[in-house]
Design a protein around this motif. Structure first.
Motif, short mmCIF file in Angstrom:
data_model
loop_
_atom_site.label_atom_id
_atom_site.label_comp_id
_atom_site.label_asym_id
_atom_site.label_seq_id
_atom_site.Cartn_x
_atom_site.Cartn_y
_atom_site.Cartn_z
N ILE A 82 -40.48 -14.00 -11.20
CA ILE A 82 -41.80 -13.98 -10.49
C ILE A 82 -42.38 -15.34 -10.80
O ILE A 82 -43.28 -15.85 -10.07
CB ILE A 82 -42.78 -12.75 -10.99
N PHE A 83 -42.32 -15.72 -11.87
CA PHE A 83 -43.24 -17.07 -12.27
C PHE A 83 -42.35 -18.43 -11.81
O PHE A 83 -42.91 -19.35 -11.40
CB PHE A 83 -42.98 -17.22 -13.86
N ALA A 84 -41.00 -18.04 -11.54
CA ALA A 84 -40.14 -19.39 -10.96
C ALA A 84 -40.29 -19.33 -9.40
O ALA A 84 -40.27 -20.48 -8.65
CB ALA A 84 -38.75 -19.09 -11.62
N ASN A 85 -40.33 -18.06 -8.79
CA ASN A 85 -40.39 -18.04 -7.12
C ASN A 85 -41.55 -17.08 -6.76
O ASN A 85 -41.38 -16.17 -6.16
CB ASN A 85 -39.03 -17.43 -7.01
N GLY A 86 -42.74 -17.61 -7.05
CA GLY A 86 -43.84 -16.63 -6.88
C GLY A 86 -43.88 -16.46 -5.65
O GLY A 86 -44.59 -15.42 -5.10
N SER A 87 -43.63 -17.40 -4.51
CA SER A 87 -43.87 -17.31 -3.29
C SER A 87 -43.12 -16.09 -2.55
O SER A 87 -43.14 -15.56 -1.44
CB SER A 87 -43.71 -18.58 -2.42
N LYS A 88 -41.97 -15.72 -3.24
CA LYS A 88 -41.19 -14.36 -2.84
C LYS A 88 -42.00 -13.10 -3.13
O LYS A 88 -41.70 -12.06 -2.92
CB LYS A 88 -39.73 -14.58 -3.25
N TYR A 89 -43.21 -13.21 -3.72
CA TYR A 89 -43.85 -12.25 -4.19
C TYR A 89 -45.20 -11.92 -3.81
O TYR A 89 -45.76 -12.83 -3.40
CB TYR A 89 -43.91 -11.91 -5.56
N ALA A 90 -45.75 -10.57 -3.53
CA ALA A 90 -47.07 -10.39 -3.14
C ALA A 90 -47.56 -9.09 -3.85
O ALA A 90 -46.66 -8.21 -3.78
CB ALA A 90 -47.19 -10.46 -1.68
N THR A 91 -48.68 -9.08 -4.30
CA THR A 91 -49.16 -7.75 -4.99
C THR A 91 -50.79 -8.00 -5.20
O THR A 91 -51.25 -8.98 -4.87
CB THR A 91 -48.38 -7.70 -6.34
#
Length: 251
Positions: free
Chosen positions: A92-101
């Motif tokens: 999540i910290f390395a690839n934050g753009s892949k997450y939404a919340t």
């Protein structure tokens, strides 16, 4: 206490608590040191997450990296069997753009990252096997505890800005969960690290038409189970005696 090996943030938090008029009791030196280190790790995690590219979304539009996580029907993230909680949190910290919340889950993610950076990784994976990230549905081993009517808060605490007159058209702005960073500095998703007035201003833009009741910072303080988690610190050791200011601690 010899704090020469501590991080600057941990020392700052220690000095703030030491100068407080409130007495804080610690069962051990190791526990005292662990709390300061974990608080500092939570602050660092908040700073990193604020720059990770994590996007804001309601639960019905939540997204995650499905290589490591399964998106639940409710909009939560469940760690996959072929991954580990530690790997999932780091992603999540390395690839934050892949997450939404939304903000509550973001705050909890910060807590888990702080804990991951403060205890043994094997213990983290064992404690949080089957990890679910969804709102405030946290694992019991995180030991979240909320106290009300608390006027003193410190970096690493989770706080809440209430928006009592929020618009029914935007219920996601009924409040904002934040991590305290400094005296007037808070991490809240999607605001980033900002002063209280910016969060209050943002919430006030989403009130009922004609409302003049401002959002405000509550006196609710949420913390992880420092004492329990300290058992899994890399340097966990035997009991000794400690004192901070006029307060005594037995380890």
């Amino acid at each position: 206490m010899d704090t020469t090996s501590w991080s600057p943030v941990a020392i700052k938090i220690y000095e703030l608590k030491k100068k407080s008029s409130v007495a804080y009791s610690y069962p051990s030196v190791q526990y005292l040191r662990f709390e300061m280190a974990l608080r500092a790790a939570i602050v660092a995690a908040a700073d990193t997450l604020s720059n990770s590219g994590l996007r804001f979304a309601n639960f019905d539009k939540a997204q995650c990296n499905e290589r490591l996580w399964k998106l639940t029907d409710e909009g939560g993230f469940r760690i996959k069997d072929d991954s580990t909680p530690a790997a999932g949190i780091r992603d999540i910290f390395a690839n934050g753009s892949k997450y939404a919340t939304e903000c509550s889950t973001a705050s909890v993610i910060v807590l888990y990252k702080g804990v991951l950076d403060s205890i043994r990784e094997t213990d983290f994976n064992n404690l949080f096997s089957g990890l679910l990230l969804y709102d405030w549905e946290t694992d019991d081993n995180l030991g979240l505890n909320t106290q009300t009517g608390i006027k003193d808060s410190y970096p690493g605490d989770l706080l809440y800005f209430n928006n009592p007159d929020f618009s029914p058209d935007t219920p996601e702005w009924r409040g904002e969960n934040v991590v305290k960073i400094g005296d007037d500095s808070y991490y809240g998703h999607p605001f980033g690290i900002v002063p209280a007035k910016k969060i209050i201003h943002g919430l006030n833009q989403n009130r009922r038409p004609g409302s003049n009741q401002s959002a405000y910072l509550t006196e609710d303080v949420t913390q992880p189970g420092y004492l329990y988690l300290s058992k899994f610190a890399p340097d966990a050791r035997s009991i000794i005696f400690a004192r901070i200011g006029i307060q005594f601690f037995i380890d």
